[in-house]
Design a protein around this motif. Structure first.
Motif, PDB file in Angstrom:
ATOM      1  N   GLU A  78       0.872  -1.178   0.000  1.00 38.74           N
ATOM      2  CA  GLU A  78       0.000   0.000   0.000  1.00 38.74           C
ATOM      3  C   GLU A  78       0.907   1.225   0.000  1.00 38.74           C
ATOM      4  O   GLU A  78       1.245   1.759   1.053  1.00 38.74           O
ATOM      5  N   PRO A  79       1.311   1.699  -1.181  1.00 40.30           N
ATOM      6  CA  PRO A  79       2.353   2.729  -1.279  1.00 40.30           C
ATOM      7  C   PRO A  79       1.908   4.083  -0.736  1.00 40.30           C
ATOM      8  O   PRO A  79       0.818   4.566  -1.055  1.00 40.30           O
ATOM      9  N   ALA A  80       2.772   4.684   0.066  1.00 40.89           N
ATOM     10  CA  ALA A  80       2.506   6.034   0.558  1.00 40.89           C
ATOM     11  C   ALA A  80       2.607   7.048  -0.575  1.00 40.89           C
ATOM     12  O   ALA A  80       1.888   8.047  -0.587  1.00 40.89           O
ATOM     13  N   CYS A  81       3.494   6.790  -1.547  1.00 42.23           N
ATOM     14  CA  CYS A  81       3.649   7.720  -2.673  1.00 42.23           C
ATOM     15  C   CYS A  81       2.367   7.789  -3.496  1.00 42.23           C
ATOM     16  O   CYS A  81       1.948   8.865  -3.938  1.00 42.23           O
ATOM     17  N   GLU A  82       1.737   6.643  -3.711  1.00 40.81           N
ATOM     18  CA  GLU A  82       0.481   6.607  -4.458  1.00 40.81           C
ATOM     19  C   GLU A  82      -0.614   7.346  -3.698  1.00 40.81           C
ATOM     20  O   GLU A  82      -1.406   8.090  -4.285  1.00 40.81           O
ATOM     21  N   SER A  83      -0.661   7.160  -2.397  1.00 40.60           N
ATOM     22  CA  SER A  83      -1.680   7.809  -1.577  1.00 40.60           C
ATOM     23  C   SER A  83      -1.490   9.319  -1.542  1.00 40.60           C
ATOM     24  O   SER A  83      -2.464  10.077  -1.552  1.00 40.60           O
ATOM     25  N   ALA A  84      -0.223   9.782  -1.518  1.00 39.71           N
ATOM     26  CA  ALA A  84       0.064  11.215  -1.413  1.00 39.71           C
ATOM     27  C   ALA A  84      -0.120  11.948  -2.737  1.00 39.71           C
ATOM     28  O   ALA A  84      -0.318  13.163  -2.749  1.00 39.71           O
ATOM     29  N   CYS A  85      -0.069  11.236  -3.857  1.00 44.06           N
ATOM     30  CA  CYS A  85      -0.112  11.870  -5.185  1.00 44.06           C
ATOM     31  C   CYS A  85      -1.550  12.207  -5.562  1.00 44.06           C
ATOM     32  O   CYS A  85      -2.348  11.314  -5.850  1.00 44.06           O
ATOM     33  N   PHE A  86      -1.883  13.501  -5.590  1.00 36.66           N
ATOM     34  CA  PHE A  86      -3.261  13.895  -5.888  1.00 36.66           C
ATOM     35  C   PHE A  86      -3.563  13.879  -7.388  1.00 36.66           C
ATOM     36  O   PHE A  86      -4.714  14.044  -7.792  1.00 36.66           O
ATOM     37  N   TYR A 109       0.509  13.427 -15.803  1.00 37.66           N
ATOM     38  CA  TYR A 109      -0.310  14.227 -14.906  1.00 37.66           C
ATOM     39  C   TYR A 109       0.523  14.887 -13.813  1.00 37.66           C
ATOM     40  O   TYR A 109       0.011  15.709 -13.065  1.00 37.66           O
ATOM     41  N   CYS A 110       1.778  14.491 -13.678  1.00 35.95           N
ATOM     42  CA  CYS A 110       2.616  14.965 -12.582  1.00 35.95           C
ATOM     43  C   CYS A 110       2.808  16.485 -12.654  1.00 35.95           C
ATOM     44  O   CYS A 110       3.099  17.036 -13.718  1.00 35.95           O
ATOM     45  N   VAL A 111       2.645  17.158 -11.503  1.00 40.97           N
ATOM     46  CA  VAL A 111       2.824  18.603 -11.434  1.00 40.97           C
ATOM     47  C   VAL A 111       4.108  18.974 -10.697  1.00 40.97           C
ATOM     48  O   VAL A 111       4.378  20.157 -10.472  1.00 40.97           O
ATOM     49  N   GLY A 112       4.889  17.984 -10.314  1.00 39.64           N
ATOM     50  CA  GLY A 112       6.168  18.252  -9.656  1.00 39.64           C
ATOM     51  C   GLY A 112       6.060  18.723  -8.221  1.00 39.64           C
ATOM     52  O   GLY A 112       6.964  19.405  -7.722  1.00 39.64           O
ATOM     53  N   CYS A 113       4.988  18.358  -7.529  1.00 32.02           N
ATOM     54  CA  CYS A 113       4.811  18.802  -6.136  1.00 32.02           C
ATOM     55  C   CYS A 113       5.768  18.104  -5.178  1.00 32.02           C
ATOM     56  O   CYS A 113       6.082  18.612  -4.117  1.00 32.02           O
ATOM     57  N   ARG A 114       6.195  16.903  -5.546  1.00 29.08           N
ATOM     58  CA  ARG A 114       7.148  16.099  -4.780  1.00 29.08           C
ATOM     59  C   ARG A 114       6.590  15.623  -3.437  1.00 29.08           C
ATOM     60  O   ARG A 114       7.334  15.295  -2.513  1.00 29.08           O
ATOM     61  N   TYR A 115       5.268  15.575  -3.310  1.00 30.31           N
ATOM     62  CA  TYR A 115       4.654  15.010  -2.110  1.00 30.31           C
ATOM     63  C   TYR A 115       5.056  13.547  -1.935  1.00 30.31           C
ATOM     64  O   TYR A 115       5.177  13.053  -0.814  1.00 30.31           O
ATOM     65  N   CYS A 116       5.250  12.854  -3.058  1.00 29.45           N
ATOM     66  CA  CYS A 116       5.643  11.442  -3.003  1.00 29.45           C
ATOM     67  C   CYS A 116       6.986  11.264  -2.308  1.00 29.45           C
ATOM     68  O   CYS A 116       7.198  10.291  -1.570  1.00 29.45           O
ATOM     69  N   MET A 117       7.887  12.221  -2.532  1.00 31.14           N
ATOM     70  CA  MET A 117       9.210  12.137  -1.925  1.00 31.14           C
ATOM     71  C   MET A 117       9.125  12.318  -0.413  1.00 31.14           C
ATOM     72  O   MET A 117       9.858  11.682   0.344  1.00 31.14           O
ATOM     73  N   ILE A 118       8.204  13.177   0.016  1.00 33.93           N
ATOM     74  CA  ILE A 118       8.025  13.405   1.448  1.00 33.93           C
ATOM     75  C   ILE A 118       7.331  12.212   2.103  1.00 33.93           C
ATOM     76  O   ILE A 118       7.658  11.813   3.218  1.00 33.93           O
TER      77      ILE A 118
END
Length: 277
Positions: A78-86, A109-118
């Motif tokens: 259950e990836p956190a990166c997938e969950s964080a990516c809006f 669709y990526c906007v470069g927010c980098r929430y996945c990295m966090i």
């Protein structure tokens, strides 16, 4: 069925064939590195280095023990990166791979927010800081290679010592348990079986995992066995109630202060007039 890789740390000799094969298959650029007085090259995952091998020298009595650890995206169940990516640029496939739509499916669709990295508990995703139109890059579990070509991941194929074994996750867990039961050297734990809800990459070792750089404790507490998205949901599920409750409170306060002002004005309007004034 979900695929998995079992990493047997006792069999890794640090040859780095996995690193070379990863760059070769994925056309990743090679970058010069400087000697840093250790055997890590490169020492950290990045947008151009999707796997790396870290070295550890451990003291065992009067002897030294070398251990090498391959690192890459863990491909969480259950990836956190997938969950964080809006924008839903990350997706967990039924085969086990966590893929990035802009590079894997040509759906940008990526906007470069980098929430996945966090959000990633393993600090895996890398950002192309030197690109005008950057992407987030990480190990794809050779999704194109395994699904279109019917081959094992490049790193598994390149491994000379059998340190990497690819197969169904249940089979890899059974293989890990079999090796641990037959050889007393192994620590009786499969890293990745339950950590953060479980991952597609599993590790067995004869050295405690905390001595090899694995996350085993967070804030002096054992790593959770719950998936990161389920932890955030414990907080986020109250958001609608908080908004409604806060809105109701502000509305009530507004009504109170308005009525209080009206009463004050009425009292001044109908107050008796002093004849001396």
């Amino acid at each position: 069925m979900s695929k998995s890789v079992l990493v047997d740390i006792t069999r890794c000799i640090g040859c780095r064939s996995c690193m070379v094969s990863c760059k070769s298959w994925n056309d990743l650029p090679a970058k010069p590195s400087e000697f840093s007085n250790n055997w890590d090259s490169p020492g950290k995952l990045s947008a151009d280095a999707w796997t790396n091998v870290s070295s550890y020298v451990l003291e065992e009595g009067d002897q030294l023990k070398w251990r090498f650890v391959k690192r890459q995206c863990m491909h969480c169940n259950e990836p956190a990166c997938e969950s964080a990516c809006f924008t839903h640029s990350f997706v967990k496939t039924k085969e086990g791979a966590v893929i990035y739509k802009p590079t894997e499916l040509n759906q940008d669709y990526c906007v470069g927010c980098r929430y996945c990295m966090i959000a990633c508990p393993f600090d895996v995703p890398g950002f192309q800081w030197d690109k005008a139109f950057p992407y987030v890059q990480k190990c794809r579990f050779c999704y194109d290679r395994t699904q279109e070509e019917g081959l094992d991941p490049a790193c598994v194929t390149a491994c000379l010592t059998g340190a990497l074994t690819y197969g169904e996750r249940d089979e890899m867990l059974a293989l890990a348990q079999d090796r641990m039961s037959k050889d007393p050297r192994y620590i009786k734990h499969v890293y990745g079986e339950k950590e953060y809800g479980g991952t597609s990459w599993l590790y067995i070792s004869d050295v405690p995992f905390d001595q090899l750089g694995f996350k085993t404790n967070v804030f002096n507490r054992p790593v959770t066995e719950r998936a990161i998205p389920s932890l955030t949901w414990d907080v986020l599920k109250w958001t609608p109630y908080i908004f409604v409750g806060w809105g109701a409170l502000l509305t009530a306060m507004r009504a109170y202060t308005k009525r209080r002002a009206e009463v004050h004005n009425e009292e001044e309007m109908y107050a008796p007039v002093d004849p001396k004034e």
